[in-house]
Design a protein around this motif. Sequence first.
Motif, PDB file in Angstrom:
ATOM      1  N   PRO B 109      35.171  -3.301  73.056  1.00 26.06           N
ATOM      2  CA  PRO B 109      35.757  -4.170  72.021  1.00 26.06           C
ATOM      3  C   PRO B 109      35.489  -5.643  72.262  1.00 26.06           C
ATOM      4  O   PRO B 109      35.269  -6.399  71.305  1.00 26.06           O
ATOM      5  N   VAL B 110      35.501  -6.070  73.520  1.00 29.23           N
ATOM      6  CA  VAL B 110      35.252  -7.487  73.805  1.00 29.23           C
ATOM      7  C   VAL B 110      33.815  -7.845  73.406  1.00 29.23           C
ATOM      8  O   VAL B 110      33.564  -8.871  72.771  1.00 29.23           O
ATOM      9  N   ALA B 111      32.884  -6.953  73.765  1.00 27.82           N
ATOM     10  CA  ALA B 111      31.487  -7.211  73.422  1.00 27.82           C
ATOM     11  C   ALA B 111      31.309  -7.261  71.912  1.00 27.82           C
ATOM     12  O   ALA B 111      30.556  -8.076  71.386  1.00 27.82           O
ATOM     13  N   TYR B 112      32.053  -6.413  71.210  1.00 33.11           N
ATOM     14  CA  TYR B 112      31.975  -6.420  69.750  1.00 33.11           C
ATOM     15  C   TYR B 112      32.517  -7.742  69.215  1.00 33.11           C
ATOM     16  O   TYR B 112      31.902  -8.375  68.346  1.00 33.11           O
ATOM     17  N   ALA B 113      33.633  -8.182  69.775  1.00 37.19           N
ATOM     18  CA  ALA B 113      34.242  -9.427  69.290  1.00 37.19           C
ATOM     19  C   ALA B 113      33.332 -10.630  69.528  1.00 37.19           C
ATOM     20  O   ALA B 113      33.296 -11.546  68.717  1.00 37.19           O
ATOM     21  N   VAL B 114      32.589 -10.642  70.633  1.00 35.13           N
ATOM     22  CA  VAL B 114      31.749 -11.818  70.890  1.00 35.13           C
ATOM     23  C   VAL B 114      30.364 -11.687  70.262  1.00 35.13           C
ATOM     24  O   VAL B 114      29.585 -12.635  70.291  1.00 35.13           O
ATOM     25  N   SER B 115      30.051 -10.506  69.708  1.00 31.31           N
ATOM     26  CA  SER B 115      28.722 -10.409  69.110  1.00 31.31           C
ATOM     27  C   SER B 115      28.778 -10.261  67.588  1.00 31.31           C
ATOM     28  O   SER B 115      28.015 -10.876  66.875  1.00 31.31           O
ATOM     29  N   ARG B 116      29.712  -9.458  67.070  1.00 27.55           N
ATOM     30  CA  ARG B 116      29.657  -9.158  65.646  1.00 27.55           C
ATOM     31  C   ARG B 116      30.857  -9.634  64.838  1.00 27.55           C
ATOM     32  O   ARG B 116      30.913  -9.417  63.642  1.00 27.55           O
ATOM     33  N   ARG B 176      26.825  -6.772  74.640  1.00 25.93           N
ATOM     34  CA  ARG B 176      26.589  -7.771  73.595  1.00 25.93           C
ATOM     35  C   ARG B 176      25.100  -7.802  73.237  1.00 25.93           C
ATOM     36  O   ARG B 176      24.736  -7.830  72.055  1.00 25.93           O
ATOM     37  N   GLN B 177      24.246  -7.784  74.256  1.00 21.78           N
ATOM     38  CA  GLN B 177      22.803  -7.800  74.004  1.00 21.78           C
ATOM     39  C   GLN B 177      22.398  -6.631  73.101  1.00 21.78           C
ATOM     40  O   GLN B 177      21.594  -6.772  72.202  1.00 21.78           O
ATOM     41  N   PHE B 178      22.981  -5.471  73.365  1.00 25.66           N
ATOM     42  CA  PHE B 178      22.647  -4.288  72.564  1.00 25.66           C
ATOM     43  C   PHE B 178      23.219  -4.410  71.158  1.00 25.66           C
ATOM     44  O   PHE B 178      22.546  -4.133  70.176  1.00 25.66           O
ATOM     45  N   PHE B 179      24.481  -4.825  71.068  1.00 24.08           N
ATOM     46  CA  PHE B 179      25.149  -4.898  69.764  1.00 24.08           C
ATOM     47  C   PHE B 179      24.416  -5.858  68.832  1.00 24.08           C
ATOM     48  O   PHE B 179      24.389  -5.659  67.621  1.00 24.08           O
ATOM     49  N   LEU B 180      23.836  -6.899  69.414  1.00 21.40           N
ATOM     50  CA  LEU B 180      23.145  -7.888  68.585  1.00 21.40           C
ATOM     51  C   LEU B 180      21.909  -7.298  67.903  1.00 21.40           C
ATOM     52  O   LEU B 180      21.404  -7.859  66.934  1.00 21.40           O
TER      53      LEU B 180
END
Lengths: 330, 296
Positions: B109-116, B176-180
Amino acid sequence: MTSTTASTTADRRPGSSRRRSRRGSPSRSPWSAVLVMVSPFLVGLAVFTLYPVVTTLYYSFTNFQLGSIRPTEFVGLRNYERLFTSSDTFWVGVRNTLWMVLIMVPLRTLYAMFAAWVVGSVRRGARVYRTLFFVPAIVPVVGASLAFIVMLSPTGPVNALLAKVGIEGPAWFGDPQWSKPSLVLMALWACGDTIVIFSAAMLDVPRELYEAADLDGVGRWQRYRHITLPFLSPVILFSVVTGMIYTFQYFTEAFVASGSASAVQDSSQLLGYPGQSLLFYTTDLYQQGFVYFKTGYASAMAWMLFLVIFGATVVMLRMSRSLVHDSGRP
Amino acid sequence: MATAVSPRLPAAAARERDRRPFGRRVLEGVAEHALAVALSAAFVLPLLVCVVTSVMTQQQAGTGELVPQPLHWGNFREVFEVMPFARDLWNTLLYAGLSAVGIVVSSVPVAYAVSRMRWRGRNAFFVVVLATMMIPAQVTSLPLYVMYAHLGWIGTLKPLIVPAFFGDAFSIFLLRQFFLTIPEETIEAARVDGASEYRILRQIVVPMARPALAAVGLFAFMFAWNDFYNPLLYSGNSASGQTLAVGLAGLAKSAHQSAYQLQMAASLMFLLPVLLLFMSAQKVFIEGIAMSGSKG
């Protein structure tokens, strides 16, 4: 995919987000959702990072001793003063750690670049080679250290091989002169992750550049120097900076190597055997904090380490700005 | 990025239309392979020593010979007698497995919040996440030790497992790198359709990023499996909370120090799960590693 009913609902009640995104300005996510997503991290940040970082700073100004019944007193900068002035093991750890940063980090980067270049230039079997080069990097450090201690034992296989060609091998981990070079060998052996990063960066070099160079009849070294190397420079920077940060905190290899090498000696032998040659900053810190329970003193050491790592990283990144070629960076 | 790691080789591709004379090409090919084989030998030798020593007799181990004569398989059984290998293995499995689960669940969820997701302060927040990676473990471990001691957690696996459920900076960065790489249209379309952020995360992002989750989980598992510092501090002195890494180092330091064959047999049993894991997910791993060094 997404159901059609959902899209018709949205069409009937066009949300504000849609209108805004049509105008091109991005829609804001609701704060409640953001908070839910990041709150576990925020709690963890507060409890496992911010609180201890501040508390260590506080400890470093006290004579706090874990497990001691003596009341804790505020001693100002005395712990820091002691670091620099007393004849404790502090400077031994500093010297040994700097030795590793200055010798091991550049050698490891160069060796990984060389191995990546070898993998990149063989025509067949590159995958096999890359796997073989990479495997040591995933081997647990404790297991790797033990394997190296066996391999480099005075009567071990490496010295047996050296003896066959008439060279008398050193005692490696048992000799203060050779103990750190032995650790460097181990670091070179385990540089597979860096090789992979270099290999990936080499694949990012536009092929047209190589083709153009071939047409111009440019030699191999020239091609590497003027085409490949500039593309590798961000990765070199990454490797040197992360390597430096890692080496300032170098612990496990040194702990295991000096621990098992000293086992036959007096059991009260301090960390750093042989002859304090493997006493690094963090092994000393561990000893002060968790063996002697000099918590305040160890906290001062920890904060010094933090400042040095932070400072060195900032300086490295600043200095490298002009050297690093950042191609295609948005 | 991830797509960059493919079996294609730049140099080989550049030489598709090689104009060098045949003889020279062959010579260079031989030289390249000789170099690669020599390097491979350097990389393989320590592992080979580990394997052959693990089946040697005590007399032979440490003589520098590389051919076990006779084969002595009993070392593997003896490891269980000279150290609590089974218990340490169980502890290591608990630590590695649970912390991998914890890190994935809390970091996604954190990675999602900082990427998308879009919110004020997002970039500053991400810088804070990255900055936590720069803090040496030594700075936090002294107060944490005191805290865990107060909670009565020293000697248990709790100090190792519980923090994993509160996010991990490196994993957030990788995710984050992947989500982007997920197309913006996919996510925006779902938003327009009225899907909540949780739903987008659960039903779109997570399924699309499955390889990324696998990579992060594997990294977390391997980190915990290899970790020595934290188990040494928080569980090391108490036997019941000991992991294999600490147990193995103890074996090397104990009276069995001269028993190289036992150390190597134990090391091999310690390395094997990691090696198997790596072999079964080699692609995921290598892409993840390549990604961690990418400019992103």
